[in-house]
Enzyme design. Structure first.
Site, PDB file in Angstrom:
ATOM      1  N   ASN A   1     -14.868  -6.841  -0.035  1.00 32.77           N
ATOM      2  CA  ASN A   1     -15.039  -7.976  -0.082  1.00 32.77           C
ATOM      3  C   ASN A   1     -13.950  -9.123   1.304  1.00 32.77           C
ATOM      4  O   ASN A   1     -12.986  -8.576   1.133  1.00 32.77           O
ATOM      5  CB  ASN A   1     -15.224  -9.227  -0.939  1.00 32.77           C
ATOM      6  CG  ASN A   1     -16.635  -9.313  -1.951  1.00 32.77           C
ATOM      7  OD1 ASN A   1     -16.549 -10.030  -0.884  1.00 32.77           O
ATOM      8  ND2 ASN A   1     -17.152  -7.932  -1.947  1.00 32.77           N
TER       9      ASN A   1
ATOM     10  N   HIS B   1       5.117   5.285   2.312  1.00 30.46           N
ATOM     11  CA  HIS B   1       6.194   5.693   3.570  1.00 30.46           C
ATOM     12  C   HIS B   1       7.204   6.473   3.283  1.00 30.46           C
ATOM     13  O   HIS B   1       7.583   7.182   1.678  1.00 30.46           O
ATOM     14  CB  HIS B   1       7.065   4.108   3.480  1.00 30.46           C
ATOM     15  CG  HIS B   1       5.954   3.346   4.618  1.00 30.46           C
ATOM     16  ND1 HIS B   1       6.350   3.407   5.282  1.00 30.46           N
ATOM     17  CD2 HIS B   1       5.604   1.885   3.929  1.00 30.46           C
ATOM     18  CE1 HIS B   1       5.162   2.277   6.470  1.00 30.46           C
ATOM     19  NE2 HIS B   1       5.017   1.454   5.357  1.00 30.46           N
TER      20      HIS B   1
ATOM     21  N   LYS C   1     -10.789   1.646 -22.547  1.00 34.36           N
ATOM     22  CA  LYS C   1     -11.833   1.801 -23.216  1.00 34.36           C
ATOM     23  C   LYS C   1     -12.807   2.883 -21.674  1.00 34.36           C
ATOM     24  O   LYS C   1     -12.096   3.242 -20.779  1.00 34.36           O
ATOM     25  CB  LYS C   1     -12.443   0.967 -23.911  1.00 34.36           C
ATOM     26  CG  LYS C   1     -12.801   0.252 -23.458  1.00 34.36           C
ATOM     27  CD  LYS C   1     -13.906  -1.058 -24.361  1.00 34.36           C
ATOM     28  CE  LYS C   1     -14.418  -2.086 -23.512  1.00 34.36           C
ATOM     29  NZ  LYS C   1     -15.368  -2.748 -24.158  1.00 34.36           N
TER      30      LYS C   1
END
Length: 197
Positions: free
Chosen positions: A86, A114, A184
């Site tokens: 998206n 890095h 969960k």
């Protein structure tokens, strides 16, 4: 809806594309440019919206994968079939996604890091390190989540919005937080995590 408005909408809602949009001259030009610039392997019915920023060293896009406008893809990326990325998401470094992975807006998936161990050398002069990221099948990464180098996310995982993910995440976990932890599991827990005696 006027065609110009529909095409503008399609940049940010690319799942509304039609077979004609995939076959359009403009879309075919985007696919050709992507193949030429990055040596991309692009399977059938992939849709890359106008305005997607693709600057990869290597790229594989599986069948029916969708890339929105204002995404940034760079590095060595493999997205399986039926994936979507998206707007304003960034995938960089070495990243492998299975099939059916959904990446929401604002997500950062960073398959490199890095160097910083040598305090005598400025960090910008230190070499990058790459472990890579692996994301399994049928994973949903919520808005503004960050996935760090070395993460291994199992199949069927849900990553809550705003989470920071590192390490190994088991199959079918729902995770959230900074750093992300298992909240969960999806589905009947007994079938995936039997009680220990």
């Amino acid at each position: 809806m006027a065609e110009q408005d529909r095409l503008a909408r399609l940049k940010y809602l690319p799942w509304e594309h039609t077979a004609q949009d995939i076959q359009s001259h403009a879309h075919q030009q985007r696919l050709t440019a992507c193949r030429e610039l990055s040596g991309a392997v692009i399977e059938e019915d992939v849709y890359i919206a106008e305005g997607a920023n693709i600057h990869t060293e290597r790229l594989f896009l599986g069948a029916r994968t969708i890339i929105s406008a204002d995404t940034l893809l760079r590095g060595d990326l493999h997205l399986g079939s039926d994936c979507s990325v998206n707007p304003f998401a960034c995938l960089s470094g070495k990243v492998v996604c299975g099939d059916g992975v959904r990446i929401a807006s604002g997500v950062n998936i960073v398959g490199f890091n890095h160097g910083f161990a040598d305090s005598e050398t400025p960090m910008y002069k230190l070499p990058s390190q790459t472990k890579g990221i692996h994301i399994g099948n049928d994973v949903w990464v919520g808005a503004n989540a960050v996935i760090l180098d070395g993460a291994h996310i199992g199949n069927g995982v849900v990553v809550a919005a705003g989470s920071v993910v590192r390490g190994t995440i088991p199959d079918f976990a729902i995770i959230g937080g900074v750093p992300a932890k298992v909240i969960k599991f999806r589905g009947p827990a007994v079938t995936r995590h039997p009680r220990r005696e």
